[in-house]
Motif scaffolding. Structure first.
Motif, PDB file in Angstrom:
ATOM      1  N   ARG A 183      38.243  43.404  51.365  1.00 56.07           N
ATOM      2  CA  ARG A 183      36.814  43.812  51.305  1.00 56.07           C
ATOM      3  C   ARG A 183      36.042  43.065  52.374  1.00 56.07           C
ATOM      4  O   ARG A 183      36.328  41.903  52.629  1.00 56.07           O
ATOM      5  N   PRO A 184      35.040  43.678  52.984  1.00 55.46           N
ATOM      6  CA  PRO A 184      34.222  42.932  53.947  1.00 55.46           C
ATOM      7  C   PRO A 184      33.675  41.656  53.294  1.00 55.46           C
ATOM      8  O   PRO A 184      33.101  41.713  52.202  1.00 55.46           O
ATOM      9  N   ALA A 185      33.901  40.510  53.965  1.00 52.02           N
ATOM     10  CA  ALA A 185      33.585  39.219  53.341  1.00 52.02           C
ATOM     11  C   ALA A 185      32.097  39.048  53.080  1.00 52.02           C
ATOM     12  O   ALA A 185      31.696  38.334  52.164  1.00 52.02           O
ATOM     13  N   ASP A 186      31.261  39.719  53.888  1.00 51.00           N
ATOM     14  CA  ASP A 186      29.825  39.494  53.727  1.00 51.00           C
ATOM     15  C   ASP A 186      29.215  40.314  52.595  1.00 51.00           C
ATOM     16  O   ASP A 186      28.036  40.195  52.296  1.00 51.00           O
ATOM     17  N   GLU A 187      30.025  41.157  51.940  1.00 50.88           N
ATOM     18  CA  GLU A 187      29.459  41.954  50.845  1.00 50.88           C
ATOM     19  C   GLU A 187      29.489  41.154  49.552  1.00 50.88           C
ATOM     20  O   GLU A 187      30.547  40.702  49.116  1.00 50.88           O
ATOM     21  N   GLU A 188      28.315  40.998  48.956  1.00 55.01           N
ATOM     22  CA  GLU A 188      28.211  40.258  47.702  1.00 55.01           C
ATOM     23  C   GLU A 188      28.620  41.164  46.545  1.00 55.01           C
ATOM     24  O   GLU A 188      27.963  42.169  46.293  1.00 55.01           O
ATOM     25  N   ILE A 189      29.712  40.838  45.882  1.00 52.72           N
ATOM     26  CA  ILE A 189      30.069  41.620  44.703  1.00 52.72           C
ATOM     27  C   ILE A 189      30.504  40.675  43.589  1.00 52.72           C
ATOM     28  O   ILE A 189      30.916  39.548  43.855  1.00 52.72           O
ATOM     29  N   ARG A 190      30.413  41.184  42.381  1.00 52.34           N
ATOM     30  CA  ARG A 190      30.914  40.410  41.248  1.00 52.34           C
ATOM     31  C   ARG A 190      32.435  40.553  41.243  1.00 52.34           C
ATOM     32  O   ARG A 190      32.944  41.677  41.369  1.00 52.34           O
ATOM     33  N   PRO A 191      33.196  39.434  41.170  1.00 46.36           N
ATOM     34  CA  PRO A 191      34.656  39.592  41.162  1.00 46.36           C
ATOM     35  C   PRO A 191      35.125  40.329  39.904  1.00 46.36           C
ATOM     36  O   PRO A 191      34.434  40.334  38.887  1.00 46.36           O
ATOM     37  N   PHE A 192      36.299  40.942  40.000  1.00 44.99           N
ATOM     38  CA  PHE A 192      36.902  41.542  38.809  1.00 44.99           C
ATOM     39  C   PHE A 192      37.254  40.435  37.819  1.00 44.99           C
ATOM     40  O   PHE A 192      37.630  39.336  38.221  1.00 44.99           O
ATOM     41  N   ALA A 193      37.136  40.751  36.542  1.00 48.27           N
ATOM     42  CA  ALA A 193      37.596  39.831  35.496  1.00 48.27           C
ATOM     43  C   ALA A 193      38.788  40.514  34.835  1.00 48.27           C
ATOM     44  O   ALA A 193      38.616  41.514  34.128  1.00 48.27           O
ATOM     45  N   VAL A 194      39.978  40.008  35.121  1.00 46.99           N
ATOM     46  CA  VAL A 194      41.202  40.704  34.697  1.00 46.99           C
ATOM     47  C   VAL A 194      41.946  39.880  33.638  1.00 46.99           C
ATOM     48  O   VAL A 194      42.455  38.802  33.944  1.00 46.99           O
ATOM     49  N   PRO A 195      41.980  40.375  32.404  1.00 47.43           N
ATOM     50  CA  PRO A 195      42.743  39.658  31.380  1.00 47.43           C
ATOM     51  C   PRO A 195      44.229  39.731  31.707  1.00 47.43           C
ATOM     52  O   PRO A 195      44.735  40.802  32.057  1.00 47.43           O
ATOM     53  N   ARG A 196      44.904  38.595  31.625  1.00 56.20           N
ATOM     54  CA  ARG A 196      46.329  38.546  31.960  1.00 56.20           C
ATOM     55  C   ARG A 196      47.106  37.989  30.781  1.00 56.20           C
ATOM     56  O   ARG A 196      46.629  37.121  30.053  1.00 56.20           O
ATOM     57  N   PHE A 197      48.307  38.509  30.607  1.00 59.94           N
ATOM     58  CA  PHE A 197      49.165  38.126  29.482  1.00 59.94           C
ATOM     59  C   PHE A 197      50.520  37.704  30.055  1.00 59.94           C
ATOM     60  O   PHE A 197      51.435  38.524  30.126  1.00 59.94           O
ATOM     61  N   PRO A 198      50.640  36.430  30.467  1.00 59.65           N
ATOM     62  CA  PRO A 198      51.867  36.000  31.125  1.00 59.65           C
ATOM     63  C   PRO A 198      53.060  36.065  30.186  1.00 59.65           C
ATOM     64  O   PRO A 198      52.936  35.797  28.983  1.00 59.65           O
ATOM     65  N   ARG A 199      54.186  36.448  30.740  1.00 53.75           N
ATOM     66  CA  ARG A 199      55.440  36.406  29.985  1.00 53.75           C
ATOM     67  C   ARG A 199      56.561  36.134  30.975  1.00 53.75           C
ATOM     68  O   ARG A 199      56.389  36.289  32.187  1.00 53.75           O
ATOM     69  N   THR A 200      57.704  35.738  30.438  1.00 56.78           N
ATOM     70  CA  THR A 200      58.826  35.380  31.301  1.00 56.78           C
ATOM     71  C   THR A 200      59.664  36.626  31.611  1.00 56.78           C
ATOM     72  O   THR A 200      59.501  37.688  30.983  1.00 56.78           O
ATOM     73  N   LEU A 201      60.590  36.455  32.533  1.00 55.72           N
ATOM     74  CA  LEU A 201      61.486  37.572  32.875  1.00 55.72           C
ATOM     75  C   LEU A 201      62.269  38.036  31.644  1.00 55.72           C
ATOM     76  O   LEU A 201      62.399  39.235  31.392  1.00 55.72           O
ATOM     77  N   SER A 202      62.774  37.072  30.857  1.00 57.55           N
ATOM     78  CA  SER A 202      63.552  37.480  29.671  1.00 57.55           C
ATOM     79  C   SER A 202      62.654  38.143  28.628  1.00 57.55           C
ATOM     80  O   SER A 202      63.100  39.049  27.917  1.00 57.55           O
ATOM     81  N   ASP A 203      61.392  37.742  28.541  1.00 64.48           N
ATOM     82  CA  ASP A 203      60.462  38.449  27.627  1.00 64.48           C
ATOM     83  C   ASP A 203      60.413  39.932  28.000  1.00 64.48           C
ATOM     84  O   ASP A 203      60.468  40.815  27.135  1.00 64.48           O
ATOM     85  N   TYR A 204      60.260  40.190  29.299  1.00 66.26           N
ATOM     86  CA  TYR A 204      60.197  41.590  29.745  1.00 66.26           C
ATOM     87  C   TYR A 204      61.507  42.328  29.437  1.00 66.26           C
ATOM     88  O   TYR A 204      61.521  43.366  28.783  1.00 66.26           O
ATOM     89  N   LEU A 205      62.612  41.767  29.944  1.00 67.21           N
ATOM     90  CA  LEU A 205      63.878  42.525  29.878  1.00 67.21           C
ATOM     91  C   LEU A 205      64.355  42.691  28.435  1.00 67.21           C
ATOM     92  O   LEU A 205      64.819  43.774  28.050  1.00 67.21           O
ATOM     93  N   ASN A 206      64.215  41.631  27.624  1.00 69.07           N
ATOM     94  CA  ASN A 206      64.693  41.739  26.242  1.00 69.07           C
ATOM     95  C   ASN A 206      63.864  42.731  25.426  1.00 69.07           C
ATOM     96  O   ASN A 206      64.393  43.403  24.538  1.00 69.07           O
ATOM     97  N   ALA A 207      62.562  42.825  25.723  1.00 72.89           N
ATOM     98  CA  ALA A 207      61.724  43.796  24.985  1.00 72.89           C
ATOM     99  C   ALA A 207      62.120  45.233  25.330  1.00 72.89           C
ATOM    100  O   ALA A 207      62.081  46.126  24.473  1.00 72.89           O
TER     101      ALA A 207
END
Ligand SMILES: C[S@@+](CC[C@H](N)C(=O)[O-])C[C@H]1O[C@@H](n2cnc3c(N)ncnc32)[C@H](O)[C@@H]1O
Length: 262
Positions: A194-218
């Motif tokens: 994004r053009p650096a001089d544009e004032e915008i509110r950043p996205f607020a992104v909820p994240r749910f970390p999990r491990t590789l085995s969490d993903y693959l085993n599920a």
């Protein structure tokens, strides 16, 4: 997973939706344009003629691209505002896509085995209860059908990620830490191009970390048979810029998974 958690995720994405839609459609999401989407398409089998549902479709840019590849698309997203933008694009330039406000980790309301494939791009790390999402995907896919998704690579994009840099400010190593910390958090960021001089509110992104085995085993526990894993690198052209060179030379940004319903 509680309803409150889902409501919070929906509220965050409703808050992000207008800026996100504008930025994505302006092409500011360069990771998508020159890396993550092409890599996902290379990984996919042909979609032409298939009934496909997109889990966490957002404002629908990728869903529209899948439709242009010949799939009969349905898109679901938790955020009403994202779905509103997706529907507006569909009304303006119809591709026959059906959209619905729904969570991929609860009963989405579609009949059992009503799709040939479930796809999802960069959305399954953004919601709680990945196991429930896999069970719903399994329920929706016909026997012989498949699931294909991309997520941030859980081994490298960890909650404590930090770059080691040289004197010129170029990344020389990725320091991984807190890999096992599954505490959800909200990450604030904006598209780097994004053009650096544009004032915008950043996205607020909820994240749910999990491990590789969490993903693959599920995925396995839901009944799928994992058939392929991808860890693509940006191509040589993209790798000429430092932002992409990091993910070409030092660590994997993306995890791609393909699994089949026996
Ligand atoms: C990073 S955006 C990606 C959107 C889209 N797939 C794309 O590639 O542009 C993540 C999306 O996941 C959606 N999402 C998060 N949790 C969800 C859930 N449980 N069910 C459905 N959508 C969800 C958010 O509302 C958001 O639109």
């Amino acid at each position: 997973m509680t309803d409150e958690m889902l409501q919070d995720v929906a509220a965050r994405w409703n808050g992000n939706a207008d800026q996100w839609t504008h930025d994505v459609r302006q092409g500011y999401d360069t990771y998508r344009e020159i890396f993550t989407f092409p890599a996902f398409v290379d990984f996919l089998p042909p979609l032409a003629g298939l009934d496909v549902i997109d889990f966490g479709c957002g404002e629908g840019t990728n869903t529209r691209r899948f439709a242009q590849m010949g799939a009969r698309m349905t898109g679901i997203d938790l955020s009403e505002r994202m779905i509103g933008h997706a529907r507006a694009a569909e009304e303006a330039h119809p591709l026959g896509i059906a959209y619905k406000v729904a969570s991929y980790s609860t009963d989405t309301g579609f009949p059992d085995a009503s799709f040939d494939a479930v796809v999802s791009t960069m959305a399954l790390m953004d919601g709680p209860d990945f196991g429930a999402a896999m069970r719903e995907a399994y329920r929706l896919v016909r026997p012989g059908g498949f699931l294909a998704f991309s997520v941030l690579h859980p081994c490298f994009i960890t909650p404590g990620l930090a770059w080691q840099k040289n004197e010129a400010g170029l990344a020389t190593a990725l320091c991984v830490s807190r890999y096992f910390d599954r505490t959800s958090f909200t990450e604030e960021w904006r598209f780097g191009s994004r053009p650096a001089d544009e004032e915008i509110r950043p996205f607020a992104v909820p994240r749910f970390p999990r491990t590789l085995s969490d993903y693959l085993n599920a995925i396995i526990a839901a009944g799928f048979r994992i058939s392929r894993i991808g860890e693509p690198q940006p191509d040589a052209e993209a790798g000429k810029t430092p932002r992409f060179a990091r993910w070409r030379d030092l660590a994997a940004f993306l995890l791609l998974v393909m699994a089949e319903r026996p």
